[in-house]
Design an enzyme around this catalytic site. Structure first.
Site, PDB file in Angstrom:
ATOM      1  N   PRO A   1      16.448   5.016  26.927  1.00 31.47           N
ATOM      2  CA  PRO A   1      17.408   6.086  27.257  1.00 31.47           C
ATOM      3  C   PRO A   1      18.163   5.780  28.544  1.00 31.47           C
ATOM      4  CG  PRO A   1      15.295   7.021  26.637  1.00 31.47           C
ATOM      5  CD  PRO A   1      15.078   5.547  26.788  1.00 31.47           C
ATOM      6  N   GLU A   2      19.490   5.815  28.474  1.00 31.16           N
ATOM      7  CA  GLU A   2      20.339   5.597  29.637  1.00 31.16           C
ATOM      8  C   GLU A   2      21.156   6.862  29.874  1.00 31.16           C
ATOM      9  OE1 GLU A   2      22.315   1.798  29.222  1.00 31.16           O
ATOM     10  OE2 GLU A   2      20.549   0.914  28.282  1.00 31.16           O
TER      11      GLU A   2
ATOM     12  N   LYS B   1      20.028   8.523  35.387  1.00 29.85           N
ATOM     13  CA  LYS B   1      18.894   8.373  34.482  1.00 29.85           C
ATOM     14  C   LYS B   1      17.822   9.429  34.718  1.00 29.85           C
ATOM     15  CE  LYS B   1      19.019   3.526  33.170  1.00 29.85           C
ATOM     16  NZ  LYS B   1      18.184   2.313  32.993  1.00 29.85           N
TER      17      LYS B   1
ATOM     18  N   ASN C   1      20.318  -1.455  29.923  1.00 24.73           N
ATOM     19  CA  ASN C   1      20.440  -2.762  29.298  1.00 24.73           C
ATOM     20  C   ASN C   1      21.576  -2.829  28.273  1.00 24.73           C
ATOM     21  OD1 ASN C   1      19.495  -5.364  29.425  1.00 24.73           O
ATOM     22  ND2 ASN C   1      18.102  -5.123  27.712  1.00 24.73           N
TER      23      ASN C   1
END
Length: 384
Positions: free
Chosen positions: A2-3, A54, A172
């Site tokens: 999760p971003e 985040k 990522n």
């Protein structure tokens, strides 16, 4: 995984699903949750959420004047998410639970199968995190450009993009998509990439340019900091929350949106932090030594009419039965590697080795006896 888009979508999901609900009682915590007990209880309270980078902040507000609000700040780790469900269908790995007052009751759960997610009491965001790339874009941009002498920018740009002190919310898959769209090699020095923006910033602040011309320049030639804002906004605009339990097919839509991350034909390398970066073309001058870029191959779907899958000849020589078995996709290989040793196969091999030898056929025994008698008649010693 999760971003910042997933955190913002989770906050939107909570506010939309729980805005009209009244919760009651205390907060239930599982025995293995990575967070403290929540010392809060109220006969009636509401829940709201706000995301930054985040992190996501949950606010429990008692109705009337029954007490002070309680705030919690969550980090989702690798698999955290929020889910509203009936009290009879609480999912596994629900490590924090908030029950409604209605009947039948509903429960807002913080679900985290891998247990990398956590929460802490209070309203303070984690110290050391920079401005959010989504909700605080201008402050985020200034924070980067005013601190280019920081040692964080001595590293490759792909590693600098994961530094939450400057790129709060980028993870990522976002870094791969951002660098791919600008055709920036992932292992180019971060300061080299970002210092070029100073001159661009000066030209955009030219007082002779009208606002419409400035906006046109931004649209036609977006820089890396602008894409740190607009690319996550694309994910949010689709309203496709990868972790929304009510829409399990969202991952398909998410994969179709990706242009670089995990896309067949793209190359990958591990950076110095052990994270895999996906890219196209040359990796850049700061690429790790001793690594060769690996290309993502398209996964072959199982076809019952296919004669033979594409298996390398060397693999066929080593294992002839490999031709009858289709190759395992990369994602499945990673999942199998994380499941530990396959004990079932080991037991089968051990049982096969321990099985007693079958008796030789009678004709074979008689033939062996005749050959032994012939050797003794010629005076030769029997072979041992």
């Amino acid at each position: 995984m999760p971003e910042c888009p997933e955190l913002h979508l989770a906050g939107r999901y909570i506010n939309r699903a729980c805005g009209a609900l009244v919760f009651s009682g205390g907060v239930e915590r599982s025995a293995v949750g990575r967070g403290p007990e929540v010392p809060f209880s109220s006969e009636a309270y509401r829940i709201s959420a706000a995301a930054r980078g985040k992190e996501l902040r949950l606010t429990l507000t008692p109705l009337g004047f029954a007490g002070a609000p309680q705030e919690l700040v969550f980090r989702f780790g690798m698999s955290g998410s929020f889910r509203l469900c009936s009290a009879a269908d609480i999912p596994r790995h629900a490590h924090l639970r908030f029950r409604t007052r209605d009947s039948p009751a509903h429960v807002l759960c913080f679900v985290d199968a891998r247990r990398f997610g956590s929460w802490r009491l209070g309203d303070a965001w984690q110290e050391g995190r920079g401005p959010c790339v989504l909700s605080e874009y201008q402050a985020f941009r200034e924070n980067v450009l005013e601190n280019l002498d920081d040692r964080a920018f001595d590293k490759p740009i792909c590693e600098a993009l994961l530094n939450q002190k400057f790129f709060n919310g980028i993870g990522n898959y976002l870094r791969a998509e951002i660098l791919y769209r600008l055709k920036i090699p992932p292992f180019e020095k971060a300061r080299t990439v970002l210092e070029a923006l100073k001159e661009q910033e000066r030209r955009r602040k030219n007082p002779s340019l009208t606002l419409s011309k400035k906006l046109k320049l931004m649209r036609e030639n977006p820089d890396i900091l602008e894409l740190c804002h607009t690319v996550p906004m694309e994910v949010i605009a689709t309203e496709k929350n990868l972790y929304d339990p009510d829409h399990p097919d969202n991952y398909t839509a998410f994969k179709s949106w990706l242009q670089c991350y995990l896309v067949p034909g793209m190359s990958s390398l591990r950076d110095r932090n052990g994270r895999t970066i996906w890219f196209q073309g040359e990796p850049g001058p700061m690429a790790p030594k001793g690594q060769a870029p690996r290309k993502k191959r398209a996964q072959v779907e199982s076809d019952p009419e296919a004669v033979t899958p594409n298996v390398p000849p060397r693999a066929l020589r080593q294992c002839p039965r490999a031709a009858a078995k289709p190759p395992v996709p990369a994602e499945e290989e990673e999942e199998e590697a994380g499941d530990g040793p396959r004990k079932g196969r080991t037991r089968r091999r051990r049982n096969a080795a321990a099985a007693p030898a079958l008796p030789a056929p009678e004709a074979q025994v008689k033939a062996e006896r005749r050959r032994s008698s012939a050797r003794r008649g010629r005076g030769t010693a029997p072979a041992l």
